[in-house]
Design a protein around this motif. Structure first.
Motif, short mmCIF file in Angstrom:
data_model
loop_
_atom_site.label_atom_id
_atom_site.label_comp_id
_atom_site.label_asym_id
_atom_site.label_seq_id
_atom_site.Cartn_x
_atom_site.Cartn_y
_atom_site.Cartn_z
N PRO A 195 -52.87 -80.00 -6.64
CA PRO A 195 -54.11 -80.39 -7.32
C PRO A 195 -54.53 -79.38 -8.37
CG PRO A 195 -54.31 -80.58 -4.94
CD PRO A 195 -53.05 -79.85 -5.20
N ARG A 196 -55.15 -79.90 -9.42
CA ARG A 196 -55.69 -79.06 -10.48
C ARG A 196 -57.02 -79.65 -10.95
NH1 ARG A 196 -52.66 -76.21 -8.70
NH2 ARG A 196 -50.98 -74.98 -9.63
N GLY A 197 -57.91 -78.77 -11.41
CA GLY A 197 -59.17 -79.22 -11.99
C GLY A 197 -60.20 -79.61 -10.96
N GLY A 198 -60.85 -78.62 -10.35
CA GLY A 198 -61.92 -78.89 -9.40
C GLY A 198 -61.49 -78.78 -7.95
N LEU A 199 -60.17 -78.69 -7.71
CA LEU A 199 -59.70 -78.53 -6.35
C LEU A 199 -58.45 -77.65 -6.38
CD1 LEU A 199 -60.13 -79.37 -3.37
CD2 LEU A 199 -58.49 -81.20 -3.76
N ASP A 200 -58.63 -76.40 -6.78
CA ASP A 200 -57.50 -75.50 -6.92
C ASP A 200 -57.19 -74.75 -5.62
OD1 ASP A 200 -57.30 -76.18 -9.61
OD2 ASP A 200 -58.77 -74.69 -10.18
N VAL A 201 -58.23 -74.45 -4.84
CA VAL A 201 -58.04 -73.66 -3.63
C VAL A 201 -58.94 -74.16 -2.51
CG1 VAL A 201 -57.34 -71.57 -4.87
CG2 VAL A 201 -59.76 -71.95 -4.37
N LEU A 202 -58.53 -73.87 -1.29
CA LEU A 202 -59.34 -74.11 -0.11
C LEU A 202 -59.37 -72.82 0.71
CD1 LEU A 202 -58.14 -77.62 1.18
CD2 LEU A 202 -60.26 -77.11 -0.03
N SER A 203 -60.39 -72.66 1.53
CA SER A 203 -60.45 -71.50 2.41
C SER A 203 -59.53 -71.71 3.60
CB SER A 203 -61.88 -71.29 2.90
OG SER A 203 -62.24 -72.32 3.82
N ARG A 204 -59.25 -70.63 4.32
CA ARG A 204 -58.43 -70.75 5.52
C ARG A 204 -59.10 -71.66 6.55
NH1 ARG A 204 -56.23 -64.59 6.81
NH2 ARG A 204 -54.88 -64.39 4.97
N GLU A 205 -60.42 -71.57 6.63
CA GLU A 205 -61.14 -72.39 7.60
C GLU A 205 -61.02 -73.87 7.26
OE1 GLU A 205 -65.64 -72.87 9.53
OE2 GLU A 205 -65.30 -71.52 7.84
N GLU A 206 -61.09 -74.21 5.97
CA GLU A 206 -60.98 -75.60 5.56
C GLU A 206 -59.59 -76.15 5.87
OE1 GLU A 206 -64.10 -75.74 1.80
OE2 GLU A 206 -62.13 -74.85 1.54
N VAL A 207 -58.57 -75.37 5.55
CA VAL A 207 -57.20 -75.80 5.83
C VAL A 207 -56.99 -75.97 7.33
CG1 VAL A 207 -54.77 -75.14 5.72
CG2 VAL A 207 -56.25 -74.78 3.73
N ALA A 208 -57.53 -75.04 8.12
CA ALA A 208 -57.39 -75.11 9.58
C ALA A 208 -58.04 -76.38 10.13
CB ALA A 208 -58.00 -73.88 10.23
N LYS A 209 -59.17 -76.76 9.57
CA LYS A 209 -59.85 -77.98 10.05
C LYS A 209 -59.00 -79.22 9.77
CE LYS A 209 -64.73 -76.64 10.08
NZ LYS A 209 -64.95 -77.05 11.48
N PHE A 210 -58.36 -79.26 8.62
CA PHE A 210 -57.51 -80.41 8.31
C PHE A 210 -56.32 -80.52 9.26
CE2 PHE A 210 -59.23 -80.36 3.78
CZ PHE A 210 -59.89 -81.56 3.92
N ARG A 211 -55.86 -79.39 9.75
CA ARG A 211 -54.69 -79.39 10.63
C ARG A 211 -55.05 -79.62 12.10
NH1 ARG A 211 -51.43 -74.06 8.35
NH2 ARG A 211 -50.81 -74.93 6.34
N ASP A 212 -56.30 -79.40 12.45
CA ASP A 212 -56.71 -79.46 13.86
C ASP A 212 -56.89 -80.91 14.30
OD1 ASP A 212 -57.70 -79.11 16.37
OD2 ASP A 212 -59.36 -77.81 15.80
N ALA A 213 -55.95 -81.40 15.09
CA ALA A 213 -56.01 -82.78 15.55
C ALA A 213 -57.13 -83.00 16.56
CB ALA A 213 -54.68 -83.19 16.16
N SER A 214 -57.55 -81.95 17.26
CA SER A 214 -58.55 -82.11 18.32
C SER A 214 -59.93 -82.47 17.78
CB SER A 214 -58.64 -80.82 19.15
OG SER A 214 -59.12 -79.74 18.35
N THR A 215 -60.23 -82.12 16.55
CA THR A 215 -61.55 -82.40 15.97
C THR A 215 -61.63 -83.78 15.33
OG1 THR A 215 -60.95 -81.47 13.81
CG2 THR A 215 -61.85 -79.95 15.47
#
Length: 452
Positions: free
Chosen positions: A11-31
């Motif tokens: 992605p480019r333009g407004g969504l270049d990076v995410l925090s570690r916490e944000e990435v972890a939430k996307f990966r966490d199936a339990s939530t």
């Protein structure tokens, strides 16, 4: 199984990076966050779908998955077994990719920022409005330009004649330089955008806005139409509705079903408050000649439930796209003058008073639906709030996966109220069913029962 593709995008333009916490939430199936991301992403990858079954895409692409990674050089999204229709010559279509980035952006922001643990005051009206503002700002949909954004409401399941009419109105709006915001799906949400694209091209309008505002429970049933170039996913239906009335400078209502009735009741409930009596807000109900009986029935229902005063806040124009556009332009000029006089912003309607009852999320359980206070003698805006919830529950039972599961487990919702009001409500809902406004395809089995 339908053909699929796998790819890796950056992605480019407004969504270049995410925090570690944000990435972890996307990966966490339990939530449930990963499943939510998967469902919303699949809806975007099937952009243009005419199905309104939230389970259809998941059944067609059971092996689809999405992974979000944060690398030193930026964000990476991996798609596995994605619908081949989202690709051309092995490359993900650019517009689809942009909508996919919007999904990740909004879900990440909501999961981290719009939670009580983040210091948010989500129990007050001011706090909830601030949350709506911040999400819209984060999505880069707020522009300090002259008022020119028309919100168009209407059904996803409409007749061909009604769809053509929405395009004609969109064309007239576009000729006058007006941008379009809808619920982002098919039908009356696509038509105005499609008409406006031609008009904007004729007028050589640069960077037109076709904003689609949705929420997780709706997007799976109403995939974004291909014209949307600004997608925003609000956390729930209440914030979605508030977003419409905060950023829009006027609202058009085309023929629709229970979702459209919910939207009308939401806005009228707000405009009928004494605090908003001085706030100009053009509201026009319009459709082709064949839709005149539909609007007559809506008008009768509003007069019966909210009183004659409600009619002063809207007008009905039948079979005249140019007149609709001219009236909307005149109304938006009044909005502009009022904002200048009140020193209010052009890009967000801060002066509109929206009470907490219209902002708090309503979970349509069987108990909550049966407990709605649908009786005469209440203040119009209070009755409108509960009527809005009743229609919201029917929407959930029709097209939202959680609502559909409740109906399958416990049977139809029951709606109780005054005899006359319930008779009018039942007649309105029966008309929606007979006119096939509840579902796009298949025989409709009501998810509700009206009890006088």
């Amino acid at each position: 199984m339908l053909p699929t593709e796998s790819t890796r995008i950056y992605p480019r333009g407004g969504l270049d990076v995410l925090s570690r916490e944000e990435v972890a939430k996307f990966r966490d199936a339990s939530t449930g966050m990963h499943d939510l991301l998967r469902r919303c992403a699949l809806a975007v990858l099937t952009t243009g779908s005419t199905s309104d079954d939230p389970r259809a895409a998941q059944e067609l692409y059971p092996e689809f998955d999405i992974e979000v990674h944060q690398q030193d050089r930026g964000l990476r999204i991996d798609l596995h077994n994605a619908p081949a229709t989202a690709f051309v010559d092995g490359e993900l279509i650019r517009g689809v990719a942009e909508l996919l980035f919007a999904v990740v952006r909004d879900l990440a922001y909501t999961a981290i920022e719009l939670v009580p643990e983040g210091g948010r005051d989500l129990g007050s009206s001011v706090g909830l409005t601030d949350a709506v503002f911040d999400l819209l700002r984060n999505a880069r949909t707020l522009f300090p330009t002259d008022p020119n954004l028309v919100v168009c409401w209407g059904g996803h399941s409409i007749s061909r004649e009604e769809y053509v009419y929405t395009k004609q109105v969109g064309y007239e709006l576009g000729l006058r330089g007006l941008d379009i915001c809808t619920g982002c799906g098919p039908g009356a949400m696509k038509g105005p955008m499609k008409g406006a694209t031609i008009a904007h091209a004729k007028q050589r309008k640069h960077r037109p806005r076709y904003i689609g505002i949705t929420e997780p429970g709706i997007i799976a049933a109403e995939s974004p139409n291909p014209i949307v170039n600004h997608l925003v996913i609000m956390p729930d239906i209440e914030k979605r509705l508030e977003a419409f009335v905060r950023i829009g400078h006027g609202i058009l209502v085309f023929p629709g079903g229970v979702g459209t009735a919910e939207e009308i009741l939401y806005l009228l409930g707000i405009l009928l408050r004494e605090e908003n009596a001085h706030v100009p807000f053009p509201l026009i109900l319009t459709g082709p000649t064949a839709s005149a009986p539909y609007f007559e029935q809506i008008d009768r229902f509003l007069r019966l439930t909210l009183g004659e005063a409600a009619t002063s806040r809207y007008e009905i124009i039948i079979a005249d796209p140019a007149a609709v556009a001219k009236r909307m332009m005149a109304g938006i000029r009044k909005v502009r003058d009022h904002r200048i006089a009140q020193k209010d912003s052009f890009f967000f309607n801060w002066s509109l008073d929206i009470p907490l009852a219209f902002q708090q999320p309503f979970v349509p359980s069987h108990e909550a639906m049966a407990g709605l206070d649908l009786h005469h003698g209440r203040k119009p805006h209070e009755l409108a709030a509960d009527l809005r919830r009743a229609f919201s529950g029917i929407v959930a039972g029709n097209v939202k996966e959680d609502g559909m599961r409740r109906i399958e487990a416990h049977g139809p919702f029951e709606i109780h109220g005054d005899s006359g009001m319930m008779q009018s409500l039942d007649a309105l809902l029966r008309a929606f069913v007979e006119q096939r406004r509840m579902k796009i395809a298949g025989d409709y089995r009501p998810c509700y029962r009206v009890v006088a």
